[in-house]
Structure formats: C-alpha cells, structure tokens
Motif scaffolding. Structure first.
Motif: not given
Lengths: 421, 244
Positions: B217, B203, B187, B201
C-alpha cells in the motif's frame, strides 16, 4: 435493510482501514532520541568433556556433573538521534546472569555529520566490518574479533575518527568510488586514558563498484601493530550466485607457539586469504561456503605442543602452574581460529514447505589441519512480529589433540527468545 | 508476380515488426511514467497475510532516482528497523545495522518473506528490464507481452494489462519455462498530489504460495530529486537522514 446498509458501511470502512496507514512522522524523529533494541532470554545446556585439558583447567578441582546449564538475559539498547545532517548513535550491551553477576559494554557511541552530501565525518566508537567474508575476514583490520560460530553477533566498536568521501560516477564501467580514512588512537594507554600521539594507527580503504563488482583496496599502518594491506571483491555472477574473496599481506606480525613447554615468539611476514560463495537454489535454499587460510596460524604439530603444555599443567597438581597455563591460553591462544586452514559451510532454508517465518539451517566449521569440526543446527522461528525463537544445538568433534576435539564441551544446546522493541 | 504476392507480406512484416515493437516500447515507457515520477520518495506498507488470517506488516521509506536506482529503509517492525536495501540496476545489497556492512543479495530472494521478492519490492522501471514483444488492444485496455532484456531479471516474461489511459492494472509474471510465478493486481487509483495519480494498492498472489496474499500500500508518493551519492553503499547506514 438497515442491517444490510450497516454491513456494507462496515465493510467499506474495514476496507478503508486495510488500505491506510500512518506514516511515521519524520519531523518528530528529528527532535527526539529514538530508542530501540532487543532483549534475549537465553538458556544453555552444555555436555562437559571431562577428559579435556581446557575443562580441567577451567573447573580445576571442582567435581561437577556431566551437564552444565546457564541462564542469562542479554539486553541490547540503541539510541539514535538523527537530523538531516547530524546524527548521534549509541549501542549498548548488558548481560545479566543474576544479581551478583552482570556485564555492561558500550558497543558504539559516535556522532556523524554530512559535510557536503558526498563526504561524512564520524567521531567516536564505531563498529567497522571490512571484508566480504561471512565467517572470516583476513582484511578486517579495524573489525572486532568475529566469532565464526555466530558471525552476525553484535560486537564492540573501535574508538576512532572516520572520514568518508563518496562519488557516484555512473559512466561506463565505473559506477561508484569511495574513500574511507580512519585514525585510531593507540590501544596502549597510560592509566587507560593517555596514549602516545605517534602511536596513532591509520587505516584506509578505497572502494570501487567496477563492472558490477564490489572491489576494496585497504591498508593499515601502525607503529605498534603489524602493518597490513590487501583487497577484497564480491560479485553476483548470475542472479542466484555470488562469489567473494579476500587477500591480505602482513609484515612483522608476532606469532606465538610453544616449544618444550615454553612460550616462543617470532615476528613473521606472510599472507592470509579466503574465497567463498553464496548460492540460492530454486528451493529457496541458501548455501554459503568459504575456504580460509592464515599463514600465521598454528600448525597441527604446534597445536599438539600447546595441548601437551595444558595437559602437563593439569597433571602437575600445582595451582600456580594451572593459573599460569590458563593465562597463557587466554592471552596468546584465545583466537577463535587458532590454526591455518578452515572450511565454513552454512545451508539455510527460508520458509520450507510454505512454513512462513521458519528458517532451519545447518552450519559446519571444519579445521582442515586436524580434521576436527563444530557442527550446528540453528533453527529460527518468528511466530509473531518482534518475537523470535532460536534453537541452536552444536557438537564439537575430533581427536583428543585437535582444536574442536579438545574443547571443554562435547556439545551445547542454546535456546533463546528475542523480543524486539 | 506470384513471387511478389508472397514476398510483399513478408516484407511488410519485416518492416512493421520493429516499428510495432518500437511503438510497444514507447507505450511501456508511458505506462512507467504514469506509474512513477522519474525521481521520488514514498512510504509503503507491505502486508503478508497467511491462509489462517495471520498478518505480518512492514513499513518502508523509499527513495528512487532515474530508471534503476532504488534505496529503501525499513521503518517497522522493530525487529527489522534500520535495515536498508539498495538497488543499482542488477546489483542489490542489504545492510543490517548489527552486521555493519552491506552484503550482496539477489532479485530472487525475499528479505520480508511472503510472496514479494526483492525485485518486486525494489521495482525499477519496467522498460529498464523488459522489451515489448507483442501489443494487443481491446476496447478498454492494452495487453502487452514483455520479454526480459537479459538473464539477470527476476522473471523471464511478463504479461501486462493497462487501461486506455495507460494506467497499469495487472501483471502476470512467468518463468523461462512459461510457468506462472505470480500475479500483481494494481488497485485503488489515488491522487498523491503534484500530478502523481497512480494505483495505491498492489495485491500479489502466487500459485506457488496457495492461500497467501501479499499487499503493498502506497501512502505517500512525492517527486523529489536526490544526489547521486544517496544511492551508494556508504549511504546505506545514513538513509534515515533523508526523511524530512
């Protein structure tokens, strides 16, 4: 509407916060001494084995209760100054039992410099850890003495000069090669400061990453200490299974034993070795197993002679005999692995049943010569960042004339909290 | 003639199959290149979040060279500071300052705990470990099915989604038995400068860790060349010296 806008704005800011962090500034680190370390607050309960000669000698003519306790604080302070090419490193240990009893030890104090990116020079007191074994290291010629019950414990280093050369080849079977050369001044000093130059010890290690296997060839030359040479290896045979081994050959090693209640010495040539594995199963359980044999250790009969010697000193009722037996034990039989054949097994389960940061383990140290053992159940929990709790009960079991069955305690229970900073 | 009518498609498949796979592998290589420069340094934060809202965070400095050399230094928390990990292809080591020697670890273990394992944290180029078996295409994205080149890889199969700009969006990781082990979602596209534009990012969640979420991150990604010797066991205790 304004409320909704604020909520959205707050949400966006909170999200931005989640996805940003500050990079620790390297430039600042470059200019300052960075301090780190930990404080252990430890409480120990020990169940005495009053029939043991070691117990009787240690607490001679002091009637004590069955359970003893100890409370202490261990403080580890590290300092690191590192620029691009030069670093100075310090590791200290302080043990505090109370205002009347405190210990201090300098574990490491050394400087390192990168000479060309492929070679390094390290000067000062540095802890080396040669060998691939976890609990035992037959090839650990420059290592501090390891406690197999707690092999990860920080230890004091060796005053030395170390030159390292490393070359990455990455062609075919051979990936890396490195050479370590260590010069250590003799430990036999005059007034604690001066030693004879000809008694400087030399140790060397050649490392190869060959066919995805770590291989070390090492040697130790000394005019004072026994000469030793050997090799070790380690390899992941499949992603979840690592195997390792060490073999060492020694010459002229002084070996101590008792015969008819008197201390005898003989210089022997021989070998010691270990092989072991580390296996991670589908349940995330790690098992470490090791078998170690040392030809220089005491045989079962020799250990019984040693026990007999201690028993006689206790029953003599003579203070001088007691003190002499204690000194003999500490000086010549203080090694944590006194005998010849051992098995080490540790099974640890990282985060069982999704319990994050919780690791229970079972640890066994088994003496194959006399079938005695120590068995522990260390449990570690890190509930919040930089805080760890360890609960570690251990039992020592075996016949009265065996290594673990003759320990001064039947068992102990250690509870400690570590704060990292 | 009848024989030729069914032989022709077979012939076409046998000729086109390898060609398609080759195209898929080329596409995977380009996705890798968009994800990371060949050699770089980066700063990352890893957050392990539990269902009760509690979080544990780690900050790493990472150096990577070529397709399969990764060295990593833990900068925080204090309990892990100074630890380093090294990956050379299938070989991985962990160095703990107190222990004083590198020990071999495996891609399946997790040093940090949480959903990410060592292979996720010390990720090498996907095309180093996987071959493309199948490539599908929709209006907006590519969908690649990948198969591990050998058994030393952490996941046997991957299903990968990438945009038409060849930027990675999502990866599903499967075991050899076909069980979904975890999902990685890429992301927050970010321009890191010097031509590096990539998701900042990642996840990760897993059906094996219900309610847990691990997030990685990227704060800095900078192309940088390193000497080969940086990626050796002797250098593991000296990685801090690289940060300048």
């Amino acid at each position: 509407m304004t409320g909704l806008f604020c909520l959205l704005l707050f949400g966006a800011l909170a999200r931005a916060d989640d996805y940003s962090f500050e990079v620790p500034p390297a430039e600042t680190t470059k200019e300052t001494l960075e301090l780190s370390g930990s404080l252990d607050a430890r409480y120990l309960l020990a169940k005495s084995r009053k029939g043991s000669a070691l117990y009787a000698l240690q607490y001679y003519s002091r009637p004590l209760s069955d359970v003893l306790s100890s409370y202490r604080a261990d403080f580890y302070l590290n300092g690191d100054y590192q620029t691009g090419d030069v670093g100075v490193h310090l590791k200290t240990y302080s043990g505090y039992y109370g205002s009347s009893q405190a210990d201090f030890d300098l574990h490491e104090l050394y400087g390192n410099v990168s000479i060309s990116g492929t070679s390094f020079l390290l000067l000062g007191q540095k802890m080396y850890n040669w060998g691939k074994g976890y609990a035992f290291n037959p090839v650990g010629y420059v290592n501090p003495q390891k406690d197999p019950e707690n092999p990860d414990q920080a230890q004091s280093g060796l005053l030395s000069m170390n030159y390292q050369y490393t070359k990455s080849i990455a062609s075919g079977a051979l990936d890396n090669i490195s050479v370590d050369l260590i010069l250590a001044p003799s430990a036999n000093t005059i007034n604690g400061k001066v030693a004879e130059a000809e008694n400087t010890d030399i140790a060397g290690k050649l490392y190869l990453l060959l066919w995805n296997t770590d291989i070390d060839l090492m040697g130790y030359y000394s005019r004072v200490n026994p000469e030793e040479y050997g090799f070790d290896f380690s390899r992941n045979v499949i992603p979840s299974l690592e195997i390792h081994g060490e073999y060492s050959r020694f010459t002229n090693l002084p070996r101590y034993y008792l015969l008819n209640d008197s201390l005898r010495t003989e210089n022997i040539d021989g070998s010691s070795y270990l092989f072991g594995f580390r296996w991670l199963n589908s349940w995330n359980i790690t098992t470490i197993g090791e078998y170690c044999q040392n030809e220089a250790g005491l045989s079962k009969a020799e250990f019984e002679q040693y026990q007999d010697f201690l028993d006689k000193a206790v029953s003599s009722g003579n203070n001088i005999a007691v003190s002499s037996a204690l000194n003999t034990g500490k000086t010549y039989f203080g090694d944590p692995n006194l005998m010849r054949e051992y098995l080490y097994l540790k099974v640890s389960w990282q985060e069982p049943f999704n319990m994050l940061y919780f690791t229970p383990a079972v640890q066994l140290l088994y003496n194959l010569d006399d079938q005695s053992y120590s068995a522990g159940l260390p449990v570690s929990y890190k509930p919040i960042t930089n805080l760890e709790f360890v609960f570690w009960p251990v039992v020592f079991a075996g016949g009265s004339n065996t290594e673990y069955g003759s320990k001064q305690y039947e068992g102990k229970m250690d509870l400690w909290a570590t704060f990292y900073f | 003639m009848k024989k030729i009518s069914w032989l022709l498609p077979l012939l076409l498949i046998s000729v086109m199959g390898p060609v398609m796979a080759q195209d898929g592998n080329q596409l995977l290589k380009r996705i890798d290149e968009k994800l990371m420069p060949e050699s770089y340094e980066s700063y990352r934060k890893l957050i392990n979040a539990e269902p009760n809202g509690r979080k544990k965070e780690f900050v790493f400095y990472t150096a990577k060279k070529g397709k399969d050399k990764v060295a990593m230094l833990y900068l925080s928390p204090a309990s892990e500071k100074g630890r380093t990990t090294l990956r050379l292809g299938d070989n991985m080591w962990l160095y703990i300052p107190n222990v004083g020697k590198p020990i071999r670890i495996t891609s399946l273990q997790s040093i940090t705990g949480g959903v990410f394992n060592n292979a996720d944290i010390m990720q090498v180029d996907y095309n180093t470990e996987y071959d493309v078996e199948k490539t599908e295409e929709t209006e907006s994205e590519y969908i690649l099915s990948l198969k591990a080149k050998n058994k030393t890889v952490a996941y046997d199969k991957l299903k990968m989604w990438a945009t038409k700009n060849e930027i990675l969006k999502k990866v599903e990781c499967y075991s050899a038995s076909g069980m979904l082990i975890k999902t990685l979602e890429f992301k927050e596209l970010k321009n890191f400068g010097q031509g590096v534009v990539r998701p900042s990012v990642i996840e990760t969640h897993s059906p094996l860790y219900k309610g847990y979420l691990s997030t990685m991150i990227y704060s800095q990604v900078k192309p940088r060349s390193f000497k080969e010797e940086v990626f050796t066991m002797n250098y593991m205790s000296k990685l801090e010296g690289l940060r300048k």
